[in-house]
Write a protein that holds these residues in place. Structure first.
Motif, PDB file in Angstrom:
ATOM      1  N   LEU A  20       1.086  -1.487   0.171  1.00 51.42           N
ATOM      2  CA  LEU A  20       0.322   0.056  -0.240  1.00 51.42           C
ATOM      3  C   LEU A  20       0.533   1.177   0.169  1.00 51.42           C
ATOM      4  CD1 LEU A  20      -2.834   1.698  -0.167  1.00 51.42           C
ATOM      5  CD2 LEU A  20      -2.292   0.954   2.754  1.00 51.42           C
ATOM      6  N   LEU A  21       0.935   1.767  -1.211  1.00 58.37           N
ATOM      7  CA  LEU A  21       1.753   3.352  -1.344  1.00 58.37           C
ATOM      8  C   LEU A  21       0.829   4.497  -0.891  1.00 58.37           C
ATOM      9  CD1 LEU A  21       3.524   2.332  -4.877  1.00 58.37           C
ATOM     10  CD2 LEU A  21       3.928   0.990  -1.780  1.00 58.37           C
ATOM     11  N   TYR A  22       1.292   5.285  -0.147  1.00 58.31           N
ATOM     12  CA  TYR A  22       0.357   6.561  -0.454  1.00 58.31           C
ATOM     13  C   TYR A  22       1.153   7.698   0.009  1.00 58.31           C
ATOM     14  CZ  TYR A  22       1.054   7.253   5.168  1.00 58.31           C
ATOM     15  OH  TYR A  22       1.695   7.347   6.528  1.00 58.31           O
ATOM     16  N   GLY A  23       0.311   8.888  -0.222  1.00 57.73           N
ATOM     17  CA  GLY A  23       1.182  10.185  -0.066  1.00 57.73           C
ATOM     18  C   GLY A  23       1.031  11.236  -1.614  1.00 57.73           C
ATOM     19  N   THR A  24       1.595  12.428  -1.264  1.00 59.42           N
ATOM     20  CA  THR A  24       1.312  12.850  -2.340  1.00 59.42           C
ATOM     21  C   THR A  24       2.559  13.629  -3.278  1.00 59.42           C
ATOM     22  OG1 THR A  24       2.483  14.615  -1.067  1.00 59.42           O
ATOM     23  CG2 THR A  24      -0.289  14.673  -0.485  1.00 59.42           C
ATOM     24  N   GLU A  25       4.358  12.957  -3.393  1.00 55.15           N
ATOM     25  CA  GLU A  25       4.721  12.240  -3.405  1.00 55.15           C
ATOM     26  C   GLU A  25       4.463  11.627  -5.172  1.00 55.15           C
ATOM     27  OE1 GLU A  25       7.365  13.422  -6.091  1.00 55.15           O
ATOM     28  OE2 GLU A  25       7.424  14.887  -3.954  1.00 55.15           O
ATOM     29  N   GLN A  28       8.256   9.717  -7.170  1.00 58.47           N
ATOM     30  CA  GLN A  28       8.795   8.320  -6.264  1.00 58.47           C
ATOM     31  C   GLN A  28       8.195   7.461  -5.659  1.00 58.47           C
ATOM     32  OE1 GLN A  28      10.116  10.513  -2.555  1.00 58.47           O
ATOM     33  NE2 GLN A  28      11.682  10.123  -3.394  1.00 58.47           N
ATOM     34  N   MET A  29       6.667   8.078  -5.416  1.00 52.19           N
ATOM     35  CA  MET A  29       5.710   6.334  -5.804  1.00 52.19           C
ATOM     36  C   MET A  29       5.614   5.634  -7.354  1.00 52.19           C
ATOM     37  SD  MET A  29       1.512   6.376  -4.805  1.00 52.19           S
ATOM     38  CE  MET A  29       1.543   7.330  -3.251  1.00 52.19           C
ATOM     39  N   LYS A  30       6.175   6.575  -8.179  1.00 53.28           N
ATOM     40  CA  LYS A  30       6.042   5.206  -9.306  1.00 53.28           C
ATOM     41  C   LYS A  30       7.188   5.014  -9.554  1.00 53.28           C
ATOM     42  CE  LYS A  30       5.264   5.677 -14.502  1.00 53.28           C
ATOM     43  NZ  LYS A  30       6.471   6.284 -14.595  1.00 53.28           N
ATOM     44  N   GLN A  31       8.147   5.756  -9.428  1.00 51.62           N
ATOM     45  CA  GLN A  31       9.394   5.325  -9.386  1.00 51.62           C
ATOM     46  C   GLN A  31       9.680   4.011  -8.370  1.00 51.62           C
ATOM     47  OE1 GLN A  31      12.357   7.966  -8.035  1.00 51.62           O
ATOM     48  NE2 GLN A  31      13.824   7.804 -10.183  1.00 51.62           N
ATOM     49  N   PHE A  32       9.096   3.709  -7.082  1.00 51.93           N
ATOM     50  CA  PHE A  32       9.047   2.534  -6.750  1.00 51.93           C
ATOM     51  C   PHE A  32       8.017   1.643  -7.574  1.00 51.93           C
ATOM     52  CE2 PHE A  32       7.326   0.118  -3.269  1.00 51.93           C
ATOM     53  CZ  PHE A  32       8.313  -0.605  -2.667  1.00 51.93           C
ATOM     54  N   ALA A  33       6.661   1.966  -7.823  1.00 46.06           N
ATOM     55  CA  ALA A  33       6.593   0.314  -8.568  1.00 46.06           C
ATOM     56  C   ALA A  33       6.561   0.140  -9.377  1.00 46.06           C
ATOM     57  CB  ALA A  33       5.160   1.714  -9.101  1.00 46.06           C
ATOM     58  N   ASP A  34       7.928   0.987 -10.190  1.00 41.07           N
ATOM     59  CA  ASP A  34       8.443   0.575 -11.825  1.00 41.07           C
ATOM     60  C   ASP A  34       9.526  -0.681 -11.351  1.00 41.07           C
ATOM     61  OD1 ASP A  34       6.355   2.149 -13.242  1.00 41.07           O
ATOM     62  OD2 ASP A  34       8.078   3.738 -13.502  1.00 41.07           O
ATOM     63  N   MET A  35       9.990  -0.135 -10.051  1.00 44.69           N
ATOM     64  CA  MET A  35      11.128  -0.786  -9.560  1.00 44.69           C
ATOM     65  C   MET A  35      10.635  -2.081  -9.454  1.00 44.69           C
ATOM     66  SD  MET A  35      12.368  -1.745  -6.241  1.00 44.69           S
ATOM     67  CE  MET A  35      11.567  -0.494  -5.141  1.00 44.69           C
ATOM     68  N   PHE A 144       4.763   7.981   1.444  1.00 42.53           N
ATOM     69  CA  PHE A 144       5.667   8.731   0.282  1.00 42.53           C
ATOM     70  C   PHE A 144       5.364  10.227   0.047  1.00 42.53           C
ATOM     71  CE2 PHE A 144       5.692   4.796  -2.091  1.00 42.53           C
ATOM     72  CZ  PHE A 144       6.376   4.545  -2.544  1.00 42.53           C
ATOM     73  N   SER A 145       5.922  10.840   1.475  1.00 43.21           N
ATOM     74  CA  SER A 145       6.377  12.553   1.595  1.00 43.21           C
ATOM     75  C   SER A 145       6.672  13.059   0.721  1.00 43.21           C
ATOM     76  CB  SER A 145       6.481  13.027   2.891  1.00 43.21           C
ATOM     77  OG  SER A 145       5.120  11.954   3.781  1.00 43.21           O
ATOM     78  N   PRO A 146       6.555  14.240   0.804  1.00 44.08           N
ATOM     79  CA  PRO A 146       7.065  15.515  -0.105  1.00 44.08           C
ATOM     80  C   PRO A 146       9.058  15.568   0.910  1.00 44.08           C
ATOM     81  CG  PRO A 146       5.521  16.532   0.192  1.00 44.08           C
ATOM     82  CD  PRO A 146       5.421  15.296   1.153  1.00 44.08           C
ATOM     83  N   LEU A 147       9.830  16.217   0.070  1.00 43.52           N
ATOM     84  CA  LEU A 147      10.997  15.818   0.682  1.00 43.52           C
ATOM     85  C   LEU A 147      11.136  16.891   1.250  1.00 43.52           C
ATOM     86  CD1 LEU A 147      13.678  14.562  -2.463  1.00 43.52           C
ATOM     87  CD2 LEU A 147      12.517  13.096  -0.622  1.00 43.52           C
ATOM     88  N   SER A 148      12.099  16.790   2.415  1.00 43.44           N
ATOM     89  CA  SER A 148      12.460  18.379   3.060  1.00 43.44           C
ATOM     90  C   SER A 148      14.215  19.252   1.819  1.00 43.44           C
ATOM     91  CB  SER A 148      13.234  17.899   4.571  1.00 43.44           C
ATOM     92  OG  SER A 148      14.341  17.813   4.171  1.00 43.44           O
ATOM     93  N   SER A 149      13.786  20.324   2.103  1.00 44.92           N
ATOM     94  CA  SER A 149      14.257  21.536   1.832  1.00 44.92           C
ATOM     95  C   SER A 149      16.135  20.516   1.317  1.00 44.92           C
ATOM     96  CB  SER A 149      14.710  23.024   2.105  1.00 44.92           C
ATOM     97  OG  SER A 149      15.038  22.571   3.502  1.00 44.92           O
ATOM     98  N   GLU A 150      16.335  20.312   1.887  1.00 44.46           N
ATOM     99  CA  GLU A 150      18.221  19.627   2.501  1.00 44.46           C
ATOM    100  C   GLU A 150      17.538  18.315   1.359  1.00 44.46           C
ATOM    101  OE1 GLU A 150      16.677  20.108   5.132  1.00 44.46           O
ATOM    102  OE2 GLU A 150      17.788  22.246   5.686  1.00 44.46           O
ATOM    103  N   GLU A 151      16.715  18.001   1.554  1.00 43.52           N
ATOM    104  CA  GLU A 151      16.985  16.031   0.467  1.00 43.52           C
ATOM    105  C   GLU A 151      15.985  16.635  -1.540  1.00 43.52           C
ATOM    106  OE1 GLU A 151      14.895  13.217   3.867  1.00 43.52           O
ATOM    107  OE2 GLU A 151      13.509  14.476   2.626  1.00 43.52           O
ATOM    108  N   LEU A 152      15.554  17.483  -0.637  1.00 48.22           N
ATOM    109  CA  LEU A 152      15.700  18.024  -1.973  1.00 48.22           C
ATOM    110  C   LEU A 152      16.754  18.460  -2.785  1.00 48.22           C
ATOM    111  CD1 LEU A 152      13.613  18.414  -3.986  1.00 48.22           C
ATOM    112  CD2 LEU A 152      12.591  20.704  -3.895  1.00 48.22           C
TER     113      LEU A 152
END
Length: 342
Positions: A20-25, A28-35, A144-152
């Motif tokens: 179960l994948l959830y979040g607004t990002e 990244q969710m699609k990247q995980f599903a593709d992987m 899958f939440s938005p990345l922090s400013s540093e992570e981005l």
């Protein structure tokens, strides 16, 4: 289980029967599903073994039935389920009846030849629902939440490094400033910049400003930065450029108002000791936008921000009633802001 642990497990061949994948990002969710697809289904089998469903037009029973059906000519199948709003607090349209008891029974005894992936584009699940509690105890649930400013910024630098392209100091910040915080848009711009620089090349702020066009929203974002630093000539230059792009002065004023309102809200929340992530959640903004607004807020006293918002409200009224020419009204606002010393 967190995202890194889930990816590591999948690459080692430890595949869960239900995710179960959830979040607004969404990117990244699609990247995980593709992987997951790459590790579960061999390339030559994907046409038959990857089955997409959308719960907005398909009952949950059909998804479970598909998962329980033995795959034909392939060893395993992947069932991708979109619009899985049955796990959130959103209102049910009533057009499709979803039998949650069927899914509850399946996750207790899943088929070993199927993998179901539910993709929920919402920032949180409805923890009050029984099915959510059941799936959290029996399946792999990933946020899958938005990345922090540093992570981005780190994500941008990593993507460029993977293409063997070096970013000069400040270039990652310039790219986010121009392209925004959406990972999909950033990925597309990174691809373009890497093609321009070539392997082993270097990209700086100059290249980004010439190759990455800013949207209207991003132009206003930069314009407010110029206003915050009292660089009125630069702010007016951006305004005139937006006019050349046939943007309406009323829309530009509304976007400026929104940004100054965010700056005031961030300033007030900071005084209450809110963290950057807490502010982002409270205001419904990306953490990077909160960081920039926080930096801009330090240049203003609360009284000045409220004065600016009052001036913008009055300007909006005067433009909409025809009391002032729209372009002239915006020009006068910039000049008044530059001269005002509250």
């Amino acid at each position: 289980m967190d995202l890194k642990a889930a990816v590591k497990a999948i690459r080692k061949g430890d595949i869960a029967p239900v995710y179960l994948l959830y979040g607004t990002e969404k990117y990244q969710m699609k990247q995980f599903a593709d992987m997951l697809q790459e590790n579960v289904i061999e390339e030559e089998h994907r046409e038959f073994a990857v089955i997409p469903y959308d719960l907005s037009d398909t009952p949950l029973d059909a998804v479970v039935e598909e998962a329980e059906t033995v795959p034909f000519l392939v060893p395993k199948k992947l069932v991708l389920v979109r619009d899985a709003g049955v796990f959130t607090a959103g209102k049910d349209s009533g057009k499709i009846e979803h039998r949650l008891d069927v899914l509850a029974a399946y996750i207790e005894n899943p088929a070993d030849y199927s993998v179901i992936v539910f993709m929920v584009h919402a920032d949180k699940l409805d923890e009050r629902k029984k099915i959510v509690k059941q799936i959290k105890s029996a399946a792999v649930v990933l946020a899958f939440s938005p990345l922090s400013s540093e992570e981005l910024l780190s994500w941008v630098e990593k993507r460029m490094a993977e293409r063997r392209v070096t970013l000069e100091e400040g270039a990652a910040t310039a790219l986010v400033r121009n392209a925004g915080t959406g990972l999909q848009a950033l990925a597309a711009e990174i691809d373009k910049l890497c093609l321009f620089a070539g392997e082993g090349g270097t990209v700086g702020v100059k290249e980004i400003d010439s190759l990455v066009a800013r949207s209207t929203e991003q132009n206003v974002f930069v314009m407010v930065e110029e206003l915050a630093n009292l660089r009125m000539e630069n702010a007016l230059s951006i305004f005139y450029e937006l006019l050349k792009q046939r943007e309406e002065p009323i829309k530009i004023a509304a976007l400026i108002t929104r940004q100054f309102r965010i700056i005031l809200q961030v300033k007030e929340l900071a005084q209450q000791s809110y963290s950057q992530q807490q502010m982002a959640g409270q205001l419904g903004l990306h953490p990077y936008a909160v960081k920039i607004a926080g930096e801009q807020a330090r240049r203003f006293r609360p009284e000045r921000l409220r004065w600016i918002l009052n001036e913008l409200a009055e300007l909006d009224y005067r433009m909409k009633t025809g009391a002032v020419d729209k372009v002239l009204g915006m020009e006068l606002f910039f000049l008044k802001l530059g001269a005002q010393t509250v």
